[in-house]
Design an enzyme around this catalytic site. Sequence first.
Site, short mmCIF file in Angstrom:
data_model
loop_
_atom_site.label_atom_id
_atom_site.label_comp_id
_atom_site.label_asym_id
_atom_site.label_seq_id
_atom_site.Cartn_x
_atom_site.Cartn_y
_atom_site.Cartn_z
N LEU A 284 0.65 -1.38 0.18
CA LEU A 284 -0.13 0.07 0.22
C LEU A 284 1.08 1.32 -0.10
O LEU A 284 0.78 2.00 -0.33
CB LEU A 284 -0.80 0.18 0.79
CG LEU A 284 -2.25 0.56 1.36
CD1 LEU A 284 -2.79 0.45 0.12
CD2 LEU A 284 -3.05 0.89 2.53
N HIS A 285 1.82 1.43 0.90
CA HIS A 285 3.12 2.82 0.88
C HIS A 285 3.34 2.63 -1.00
O HIS A 285 4.53 3.65 -0.32
CB HIS A 285 4.09 2.36 2.21
CG HIS A 285 5.04 1.30 2.15
ND1 HIS A 285 5.01 0.47 1.45
CD2 HIS A 285 5.63 1.39 2.96
CE1 HIS A 285 5.97 -0.36 1.38
NE2 HIS A 285 6.69 0.50 2.39
N ASP A 286 3.90 1.80 -1.12
CA ASP A 286 4.55 2.29 -2.36
C ASP A 286 3.69 3.21 -3.69
O ASP A 286 4.07 3.88 -4.73
CB ASP A 286 4.46 0.81 -3.17
CG ASP A 286 5.71 0.48 -2.48
OD1 ASP A 286 7.01 0.55 -1.66
OD2 ASP A 286 6.25 -1.10 -2.55
#
Length: 377
Positions: A284-286
């Site tokens: 998700l944080h990518d």
Amino acid sequence: MSKPVLRNPILLSARTSWLAWRNRLLASSRFQRFAARCWLTRPIARSRARGLFDLVAGFVYSQTLAACIATGLLDRLGGGPQTCDALAAQIDLPPEGTLRLLRAAAALQLVERLGDAWVLGSAGAALRGNGGIAEMVAHHGLLYADLADPVALLRRGGGGGALAGYWGYAEAPGAGDAESVAPYSRLMAASQPLVAAQTLDAYRFARHRRMLDIGGGEGGFVASVAARVASLELAVFDLPAVGERARARFVAAGLAGRTTIHPGSFRSDPVPRGYDLITLVRVLHDHDDSVALALLRAIHAALPPGGRLLIAEPMAQTPGAEPAGDAYFGLYLLAMGSGRPRSETEIRAMLRTAGFSRTRLLPTALPITCRVVIADR
């Protein structure tokens, strides 16, 4: 811990006045001299001075570690004590350069001296036990190249540099052949075990029948789940070239009969259905907010009633690990050209926007490396 955002005007005004007074005091050379001399404040002053110096010198420390990795110094010492001259011959450095590196590494507890020989230090031994860290250090040269001019990176809004080229999909979504996906697939596979172990310890996967790992890369997380939970049917959804690498891994590990590969991109292809657990491990944080929210909505649509989503990744504003979030990953993802670190609160808010009914944070052993949020369909 991260400070709460103040909304009350009276409290905000009081804190503003306090911070202004504190900062004037700390900036005063007279107060600094007093704090360094006074027996009561001297330990605090020395600790703060060390912290400030570490902040200034952090790049040199990182480069010392990079030199230890690049030369294989730590691996050489993993076999037992070695003299400086013996190490110099093995790592292709002059004895003077080897000694300087050893002394610098000893100051960082990567190695330590034992009579006329050198051995691994506590930090060096711990690092050798986690190959993923060494892999990250080895590719940090790309990040450092992008951060040579951090202001320029911030002004252009990220991407466009060496690290973005390494993570090929960041600036060319959906692209990737077998050759171009290999470097980042290997890195993710090497750095996966610690995150996988923490996630498996935090959540009981055996309660599910079928699990789909989105963005699962070479299948490192799925392989870890398979080793822990024998009853679970497993699948990976990732780019075709990445999926083929996962397939080869599963065949070699004897997992071909328990695993399915779904080739595709979650940016353009529907999320496969029929799974009561979907996982996003360091995915998700990518991705930027619009892509992340679209993915969460697609997962919500693909899950059956009562199905569950599990998100595992480092998160911003983690108590005791704040620099890992907005400092390290904040600039790392900016250089990558995609994504940003999000706090647990932000992730749970996005999950509610995507339609999930209930969310909660699960405790993990090392929150600096991984936190886990689950959400119910």
